[in-house]
Scaffold this active site. Structure first.
Site, PDB file in Angstrom:
ATOM      1  N   MET A   1      50.493  -6.299  27.239  1.00 33.21           N
ATOM      2  CA  MET A   1      49.078  -6.774  27.501  1.00 33.21           C
ATOM      3  C   MET A   1      49.120  -7.699  28.892  1.00 33.21           C
ATOM      4  O   MET A   1      50.139  -8.725  28.664  1.00 33.21           O
ATOM      5  CB  MET A   1      48.622  -7.475  26.314  1.00 33.21           C
ATOM      6  N   CYS A   2      48.099  -7.612  29.869  1.00 35.41           N
ATOM      7  CA  CYS A   2      47.913  -8.683  30.682  1.00 35.41           C
ATOM      8  C   CYS A   2      46.488  -8.935  30.912  1.00 35.41           C
ATOM      9  O   CYS A   2      45.888  -8.751  29.828  1.00 35.41           O
ATOM     10  CB  CYS A   2      48.557  -8.396  31.853  1.00 35.41           C
ATOM     11  N   ARG A   3      46.024  -9.040  31.837  1.00 34.02           N
ATOM     12  CA  ARG A   3      44.601  -9.690  32.069  1.00 34.02           C
ATOM     13  C   ARG A   3      43.488  -8.205  32.037  1.00 34.02           C
ATOM     14  O   ARG A   3      42.572  -7.955  31.455  1.00 34.02           O
ATOM     15  CB  ARG A   3      44.185 -10.554  33.055  1.00 34.02           C
TER      16      ARG A   3
ATOM     17  N   MET B   1      43.329  -7.940  28.471  1.00 32.48           N
ATOM     18  CA  MET B   1      42.566  -8.675  27.477  1.00 32.48           C
ATOM     19  C   MET B   1      41.159  -8.454  27.755  1.00 32.48           C
ATOM     20  O   MET B   1      40.367  -8.779  26.728  1.00 32.48           O
ATOM     21  CB  MET B   1      43.017 -10.015  27.877  1.00 32.48           C
TER      22      MET B   1
END
Length: 110
Positions: free
Chosen positions: A61-63, A89
């Site tokens: 997961m990242c932005r 996210m």
């Protein structure tokens, strides 16, 4: 050389008990993240690779999904069962999935 995109899954489809690896920077993590996720910023991954389990699927997961796609590709090449969380996210928040923060403020994606 064109890399094919790594395997990906929609944020809404990540299992509740999944191992989520959050590769964002500290200020992003502090503002809001998946409860129970493991935080290893992308810049420190090689030094902390032993913290990533081999015995379970790793949801990265990242932005928005760019950094996590790079990490997913790398982990896959090294033999992990890694899958990118499509949209990161922002998609997690949009799907109404639970988040926590490390601050007094309500969880947010920054």
């Amino acid at each position: 050389m064109h890399m094919s995109p790594p395997p990906a899954v929609a944020a809404a489809a990540v299992p509740d008990d999944a191992f989520v690896l959050d590769v964002r920077e500290a200020h992003e993590w502090d503002a809001g993240h998946v409860a129970g996720a493991r935080h290893i910023p992308m810049s420190t991954l090689l030094d902390r690779i032993d913290e990533v389990p081999h015995d379970t699927r790793v949801y990265v997961m990242c932005r928005v999904g760019g950094r996590s796609a790079q990490v997913t590709h790398y982990l896959g090449e090294q033999g992990w069962d890694a899958i990118n969380v499509d949209g990161g996210m922002l998609a997690w928040e949009a799907a109404g999935r639970p988040m926590v923060s490390e601050t007094e403020a309500a969880p947010a994606v920054v």
